[in-house]
Scaffold this motif. Sequence first.
Motif, PDB file in Angstrom:
ATOM      1  N   LEU A  31       9.274 -48.610  58.828  1.00 14.81           N
ATOM      2  CA  LEU A  31       8.731 -48.122  57.564  1.00 14.81           C
ATOM      3  C   LEU A  31       7.600 -47.129  57.809  1.00 14.81           C
ATOM      4  O   LEU A  31       7.524 -46.081  57.158  1.00 14.81           O
ATOM      5  CB  LEU A  31       8.235 -49.296  56.724  1.00 14.81           C
ATOM      6  N   LEU A  32       6.711 -47.448  58.731  1.00 14.96           N
ATOM      7  CA  LEU A  32       5.606 -46.539  59.044  1.00 14.96           C
ATOM      8  C   LEU A  32       6.119 -45.190  59.525  1.00 14.96           C
ATOM      9  O   LEU A  32       5.542 -44.149  59.213  1.00 14.96           O
ATOM     10  CB  LEU A  32       4.699 -47.171  60.102  1.00 14.96           C
ATOM     11  N   ALA A  33       7.211 -45.207  60.288  1.00 15.46           N
ATOM     12  CA  ALA A  33       7.790 -43.957  60.776  1.00 15.46           C
ATOM     13  C   ALA A  33       8.285 -43.082  59.631  1.00 15.46           C
ATOM     14  O   ALA A  33       8.415 -41.861  59.771  1.00 15.46           O
ATOM     15  CB  ALA A  33       8.932 -44.238  61.746  1.00 15.46           C
ATOM     16  N   ASN A  34       8.562 -43.708  58.486  1.00 19.00           N
ATOM     17  CA  ASN A  34       8.996 -42.985  57.297  1.00 19.00           C
ATOM     18  C   ASN A  34       7.868 -42.810  56.283  1.00 19.00           C
ATOM     19  O   ASN A  34       8.112 -42.563  55.104  1.00 19.00           O
ATOM     20  CB  ASN A  34      10.183 -43.711  56.654  1.00 19.00           C
ATOM     21  N   ARG A  35       6.619 -42.970  56.760  1.00 21.68           N
ATOM     22  CA  ARG A  35       5.412 -42.809  55.960  1.00 21.68           C
ATOM     23  C   ARG A  35       5.395 -43.759  54.758  1.00 21.68           C
ATOM     24  O   ARG A  35       4.990 -43.385  53.653  1.00 21.68           O
ATOM     25  CB  ARG A  35       5.236 -41.369  55.501  1.00 21.68           C
ATOM     26  N   LEU A  36       5.833 -44.990  54.987  1.00 18.44           N
ATOM     27  CA  LEU A  36       5.845 -46.017  53.956  1.00 18.44           C
ATOM     28  C   LEU A  36       5.031 -47.217  54.440  1.00 18.44           C
ATOM     29  O   LEU A  36       5.237 -47.691  55.569  1.00 18.44           O
ATOM     30  CB  LEU A  36       7.272 -46.454  53.637  1.00 18.44           C
ATOM     31  N   PRO A  37       4.135 -47.768  53.620  1.00 19.37           N
ATOM     32  CA  PRO A  37       3.313 -48.905  54.042  1.00 19.37           C
ATOM     33  C   PRO A  37       4.135 -50.191  54.046  1.00 19.37           C
ATOM     34  O   PRO A  37       4.754 -50.536  53.019  1.00 19.37           O
ATOM     35  CB  PRO A  37       2.199 -48.949  52.989  1.00 19.37           C
ATOM     36  N   PRO A  38       4.168 -50.922  55.133  1.00 20.00           N
ATOM     37  CA  PRO A  38       4.959 -52.162  55.191  1.00 20.00           C
ATOM     38  C   PRO A  38       4.568 -53.189  54.134  1.00 20.00           C
ATOM     39  O   PRO A  38       5.427 -53.948  53.659  1.00 20.00           O
ATOM     40  CB  PRO A  38       4.674 -52.693  56.599  1.00 20.00           C
ATOM     41  N   SER A  39       3.312 -53.222  53.726  1.00 20.34           N
ATOM     42  CA  SER A  39       2.868 -54.206  52.742  1.00 20.34           C
ATOM     43  C   SER A  39       3.476 -53.958  51.358  1.00 20.34           C
ATOM     44  O   SER A  39       3.370 -54.803  50.470  1.00 20.34           O
ATOM     45  CB  SER A  39       1.338 -54.197  52.627  1.00 20.34           C
ATOM     46  N   LEU A  40       4.137 -52.822  51.187  1.00 18.06           N
ATOM     47  CA  LEU A  40       4.783 -52.504  49.909  1.00 18.06           C
ATOM     48  C   LEU A  40       6.197 -53.090  49.830  1.00 18.06           C
ATOM     49  O   LEU A  40       6.849 -53.009  48.803  1.00 18.06           O
ATOM     50  CB  LEU A  40       4.824 -50.982  49.730  1.00 18.06           C
ATOM     51  N   PHE A  41       6.664 -53.703  50.928  1.00 11.94           N
ATOM     52  CA  PHE A  41       8.067 -54.128  51.007  1.00 11.94           C
ATOM     53  C   PHE A  41       8.188 -55.591  51.430  1.00 11.94           C
ATOM     54  O   PHE A  41       7.316 -56.125  52.109  1.00 11.94           O
ATOM     55  CB  PHE A  41       8.831 -53.257  52.013  1.00 11.94           C
ATOM     56  N   GLN A  42       9.279 -56.206  51.008  1.00 13.98           N
ATOM     57  CA  GLN A  42       9.687 -57.523  51.497  1.00 13.98           C
ATOM     58  C   GLN A  42      11.001 -57.341  52.254  1.00 13.98           C
ATOM     59  O   GLN A  42      11.917 -56.662  51.775  1.00 13.98           O
ATOM     60  CB  GLN A  42       9.885 -58.490  50.338  1.00 13.98           C
ATOM     61  N   ALA A  43      11.069 -57.942  53.427  1.00  9.70           N
ATOM     62  CA  ALA A  43      12.278 -57.833  54.252  1.00  9.70           C
ATOM     63  C   ALA A  43      13.180 -59.042  54.029  1.00  9.70           C
ATOM     64  O   ALA A  43      12.710 -60.186  53.937  1.00  9.70           O
ATOM     65  CB  ALA A  43      11.890 -57.725  55.723  1.00  9.70           C
ATOM     66  N   TYR A  44      14.474 -58.770  53.932  1.00  4.90           N
ATOM     67  CA  TYR A  44      15.471 -59.837  53.768  1.00  4.90           C
ATOM     68  C   TYR A  44      16.594 -59.647  54.776  1.00  4.90           C
ATOM     69  O   TYR A  44      17.027 -58.513  55.052  1.00  4.90           O
ATOM     70  CB  TYR A  44      16.079 -59.811  52.367  1.00  4.90           C
TER      71      TYR A  44
END
Length: 415
Positions: A31-44
Amino acid sequence: MNDWNDRVTLLFSAGARPLKSAQELTLAELLLANRLPPSLFQAYEVPGDGSLKPIPMTLTLGQVPENRTVLLQCMRNTDIDGLRPAEIETVRHADEPTTALLDFDYADRNKNPQHRAHLVDDAAMREIVFGKIADFLADNEIPVPLVAGISGGGDSSSLVQGVRRYTAEHNLDASAVTCFTLVMEPLWPESAAQRARALCAEAGFEHVVLYPDDAAALLDMGESPRALWAQFKQQYGADSSHFFGTFFVNLAGRALCAQRGAGHLLVGYQREDVMAELLFLLMNGRRPLPFPRRRTGEVDVLMPVWDVPKSLLDACYPSVSESNYAERVDSTAVRRSSIYYLAHCIDALVPQMSLSLMSGIKSLMEETEGWQDLSRVGTTPLLHTGHGRTPEQTAMIDLLMEHFPQWSSTTSGPQ
């Protein structure tokens, strides 16, 4: 290419370190590599039977069974089409660029954000930075005589050239500018002073090299700064060299200002320097110290590049900066490292965010008169924020006073 470590070297003052391979990247790092904060997502984990199994972001894709896929679900109703953080337009301004100026604009009502990476060379970078420094000095109407601390690295080298432009544009006497460099191996190497000397000579500025005996004479010390550093290192450890150096540069700079009748001391504190200090103070419940102009005793300390990222200053003098890094003493000062790491993290996802925070806090402090004042410690040139009146502080003051006999021992406590 199986591993980018075959072509990329990650280098620190402690030596080279490997980058993670692609197979070792976690879901959060993807996610960070795509300039997205991991805390904004839940992984399933998706078994394929219509169910979802929550999994940690710290897993790599290789740790998920091969017959299952992964869903990264955004937990907010984020308008990704209105942000598009990973879509960056490259604008090339030079055939052989040395750095990228990142310009991110999210606030477009028509869902047309403008994220640009302006690729520029060192000549264009110098033009931008030197102009900013000259404008800062002009806006603040800084007179000569003037003193500047010059380390021989990219930050302070840019400072010299910016002051040179300022004096030329305003018909000020260049000979009234004094630049100084400390030399005491291995903390402050001779090679750095040689680089600074050549730069100052080109600009027509006086360059003062303070070897240990020169610094002792300037500051009326009882013996060489080497003795002070030896005792300081024994008491606080070798990793205190950064704090010792900052203290000594400020002390010497203020003494030169008094000697030459200058009211202003220029230093090369750049954006991450100021941001790191600001974070440290706020995280510890302290009021911010003033920037980019700070009253320090009888002198105003000026920070003309307070809003310029270090990477851009280094881009002005790439070879000089690399030499400066190669000469640095290795350090394991973990707390200092951590606060600088945090300062650099702020712009990692959202460029210019640190500048927005700093500018907002600066405006708030000026509006509310909320800056932290510095007060003298007795009759010494030491300054105090009003915090930390502890036995450890008293012990440090007593240690310093052993080496500065002219300081009054009857006034060693904070005022």
